[in-house]
Design a protein around this motif. Structure first.
Motif, PDB file in Angstrom:
ATOM      1  N   ALA A  73     -13.281 -23.861  30.209  1.00  0.00           N
ATOM      2  CA  ALA A  73     -14.708 -23.730  30.473  1.00  0.00           C
ATOM      3  C   ALA A  73     -15.049 -23.762  31.960  1.00  0.00           C
ATOM      4  CB  ALA A  73     -15.479 -24.838  29.748  1.00  0.00           C
ATOM      5  N   GLN A  74     -14.239 -24.438  32.762  1.00  0.00           N
ATOM      6  CA  GLN A  74     -14.625 -24.695  34.150  1.00  0.00           C
ATOM      7  C   GLN A  74     -13.772 -23.990  35.195  1.00  0.00           C
ATOM      8  OE1 GLN A  74     -14.481 -29.125  33.335  1.00  0.00           O
ATOM      9  NE2 GLN A  74     -16.324 -29.068  34.605  1.00  0.00           N
ATOM     10  N   THR A  75     -12.729 -23.288  34.776  1.00  0.00           N
ATOM     11  CA  THR A  75     -11.876 -22.616  35.755  1.00  0.00           C
ATOM     12  C   THR A  75     -11.488 -21.225  35.285  1.00  0.00           C
ATOM     13  OG1 THR A  75      -9.668 -23.225  34.926  1.00  0.00           O
ATOM     14  CG2 THR A  75     -10.834 -24.869  36.256  1.00  0.00           C
ATOM     15  N   SER A  76     -10.998 -20.451  36.233  1.00  0.00           N
ATOM     16  CA  SER A  76     -10.262 -19.226  35.945  1.00  0.00           C
ATOM     17  C   SER A  76      -8.821 -19.541  36.298  1.00  0.00           C
ATOM     18  CB  SER A  76     -10.780 -18.063  36.796  1.00  0.00           C
ATOM     19  OG  SER A  76      -9.931 -16.931  36.660  1.00  0.00           O
ATOM     20  N   CYS A  77      -7.942 -19.508  35.302  1.00  0.00           N
ATOM     21  CA  CYS A  77      -6.552 -19.927  35.500  1.00  0.00           C
ATOM     22  C   CYS A  77      -5.652 -18.919  34.795  1.00  0.00           C
ATOM     23  CB  CYS A  77      -6.348 -21.331  34.947  1.00  0.00           C
ATOM     24  SG  CYS A  77      -4.664 -21.969  35.094  1.00  0.00           S
ATOM     25  N   TYR A  78      -4.838 -18.210  35.567  1.00  0.00           N
ATOM     26  CA  TYR A  78      -3.969 -17.220  34.936  1.00  0.00           C
ATOM     27  C   TYR A  78      -2.746 -16.951  35.817  1.00  0.00           C
ATOM     28  CZ  TYR A  78      -6.156 -13.904  38.223  1.00  0.00           C
ATOM     29  OH  TYR A  78      -6.610 -13.272  39.360  1.00  0.00           O
ATOM     30  N   GLU A  79      -1.695 -16.492  35.175  1.00  0.00           N
ATOM     31  CA  GLU A  79      -0.478 -16.136  35.889  1.00  0.00           C
ATOM     32  C   GLU A  79      -0.601 -14.705  36.404  1.00  0.00           C
ATOM     33  OE1 GLU A  79       2.988 -16.858  33.539  1.00  0.00           O
ATOM     34  OE2 GLU A  79       2.413 -18.928  33.073  1.00  0.00           O
ATOM     35  N   LEU A  80      -0.250 -14.514  37.667  1.00  0.00           N
ATOM     36  CA  LEU A  80      -0.307 -13.201  38.300  1.00  0.00           C
ATOM     37  C   LEU A  80       1.118 -12.653  38.358  1.00  0.00           C
ATOM     38  CD1 LEU A  80      -2.265 -11.229  39.804  1.00  0.00           C
ATOM     39  CD2 LEU A  80      -1.569 -12.364  41.918  1.00  0.00           C
ATOM     40  N   PRO A  81       1.444 -11.668  37.518  1.00  0.00           N
ATOM     41  CA  PRO A  81       2.826 -11.199  37.464  1.00  0.00           C
ATOM     42  C   PRO A  81       3.207 -10.274  38.616  1.00  0.00           C
ATOM     43  CG  PRO A  81       1.473  -9.970  35.923  1.00  0.00           C
ATOM     44  CD  PRO A  81       0.588 -11.034  36.509  1.00  0.00           C
ATOM     45  N   GLY A  82       2.225  -9.628  39.230  1.00  0.00           N
ATOM     46  CA  GLY A  82       2.518  -8.680  40.297  1.00  0.00           C
ATOM     47  C   GLY A  82       2.648  -9.349  41.649  1.00  0.00           C
ATOM     48  N   ARG A  83       2.339  -8.597  42.677  1.00  0.00           N
ATOM     49  CA  ARG A  83       2.472  -9.088  44.043  1.00  0.00           C
ATOM     50  C   ARG A  83       1.170  -9.752  44.492  1.00  0.00           C
ATOM     51  NH1 ARG A  83       6.679  -7.022  46.977  1.00  0.00           N
ATOM     52  NH2 ARG A  83       5.461  -7.059  48.911  1.00  0.00           N
ATOM     53  N   GLY A  84       1.187 -11.067  44.519  1.00  0.00           N
ATOM     54  CA  GLY A  84       0.030 -11.820  44.983  1.00  0.00           C
ATOM     55  C   GLY A  84       0.163 -12.120  46.466  1.00  0.00           C
ATOM     56  N   PRO A  85      -0.566 -13.093  46.975  1.00  0.00           N
ATOM     57  CA  PRO A  85      -0.443 -13.478  48.387  1.00  0.00           C
ATOM     58  C   PRO A  85       1.012 -13.767  48.750  1.00  0.00           C
ATOM     59  CG  PRO A  85      -2.318 -14.569  47.388  1.00  0.00           C
ATOM     60  CD  PRO A  85      -1.585 -13.890  46.265  1.00  0.00           C
ATOM     61  N   GLY A  86       1.441 -13.230  49.881  1.00  0.00           N
ATOM     62  CA  GLY A  86       2.816 -13.422  50.315  1.00  0.00           C
ATOM     63  C   GLY A  86       3.803 -12.568  49.559  1.00  0.00           C
ATOM     64  N   GLY A  87       3.315 -11.692  48.676  1.00  0.00           N
ATOM     65  CA  GLY A  87       4.185 -10.820  47.908  1.00  0.00           C
ATOM     66  C   GLY A  87       4.823 -11.478  46.709  1.00  0.00           C
ATOM     67  N   HIS A  88       4.316 -12.632  46.287  1.00  0.00           N
ATOM     68  CA  HIS A  88       4.921 -13.379  45.188  1.00  0.00           C
ATOM     69  C   HIS A  88       4.094 -13.265  43.913  1.00  0.00           C
ATOM     70  CE1 HIS A  88       7.572 -15.210  48.134  1.00  0.00           C
ATOM     71  NE2 HIS A  88       6.523 -15.639  48.819  1.00  0.00           N
TER      72      HIS A  88
END
Length: 253
Positions: free
Chosen positions: A44-59
């Motif tokens: 209810a209070q957050t957006s929480c998810y796994e980012l499988p692609g290239r996030g900050p720093g390429g991770h």
């Protein structure tokens, strides 16, 4: 407008969330616990998810963001609209701020903030809570109810780091002859600790938003010590306000 976004490289959601609650031990180890104070319902209070692609720093990794009411204008990772900072203030994560919609006090508020209104370094108006006061009941630090030796109910405030820091500020403000200076470390920790009673702010948010500055620290100290109440009493007695003491933070003396 848009709350900060926190990214933990190579982290899975199971390391951060358990039974719809945040693992505060994980957040504390990463240095970001203050950013999620008061969060009790992840869905209810957050957006929480796994980012499988290239996030900050390429991770790949986990994206975590508080979503209040109203919800942020932009939610989640958006590389084209965010400026990302690696390990700000020594935290073990990346933190992104929206370049078009920077965080507001409303985005970072814990419940309904109380206290004195004050413009901080970001140019916005925040509420500064009372930590110490000549009238003890005005302090916004949490307290318990206890029974005294006479069997009557009384309030008792537990000792805390913020209470101890406020004593340093109190001595400096009201006993300038014996306490002519206050260290920058104590001053900033005290001001941020007070703000953290109302908002999800800590060292990271100070570094990114520059809320406490050389131009406003004295006013912050004045408000968290409830000095305006003394000025109000003085005005009623004399018709004029007492002068504010001038001082500079520096080495403790």
């Amino acid at each position: 407008m848009a709350s900060p976004v926190y990214f933990f490289p190579r982290v899975r959601s199971s390391a951060v969330v358990e039974r719809n609650r945040l693992r505060m031990s994980f957040l504390a180890e990463r240095g970001v616990a203050a950013a999620f104070a008061g969060i009790s319902d992840v869905q209810a209070q957050t957006s929480c998810y796994e980012l499988p692609g290239r996030g900050p720093g390429g991770h790949s990794g986990l994206v975590l963001q508080v979503v209040g009411n109203p919800a942020p204008v932009r939610i989640g990772y958006s590389a084209d609209h965010q400026r990302w900072h690696e390990r700000p203030a020594g935290c073990d994560c990346w933190v992104g701020l929206d370049t078009e919609f920077p965080p507001t006090p409303e985005d970072l508020a814990i419940g309904a903030p109380r206290g004195y209104a004050c413009e901080l370094g970001d140019g916005r108006t925040w509420k500064i809570p009372i930590v110490r006061s000549i009238r003890e009941e005005r302090s916004q630090l949490p307290y318990d109810f206890v029974y005294g030796d006479d069997g009557q109910v009384a309030t008792r405030r537990a000792e805390s780091r913020l209470w101890e820091l406020s004593a340093e500020g109190w001595n400096h403000w009201f006993d300038r002859e014996k306490h002519p200076t206050i260290s920058a470390e104590i001053l900033v920790e005290l001001c941020l600790g007070a703000l953290a009673l109302n908002y999800r702010v800590g060292k990271i948010e100070q570094n990114l938003l520059r809320l406490v500055t050389g131009g406003n620290w004295s006013r912050l100290l004045e408000l968290l010590l409830d000095v305006p109440l003394l000025e109000e009493y003085s005005q009623k007695k004399t018709g004029s306000s007492p002068p504010s003491p001038s001082a500079s933070p520096g080495a403790a003396g």
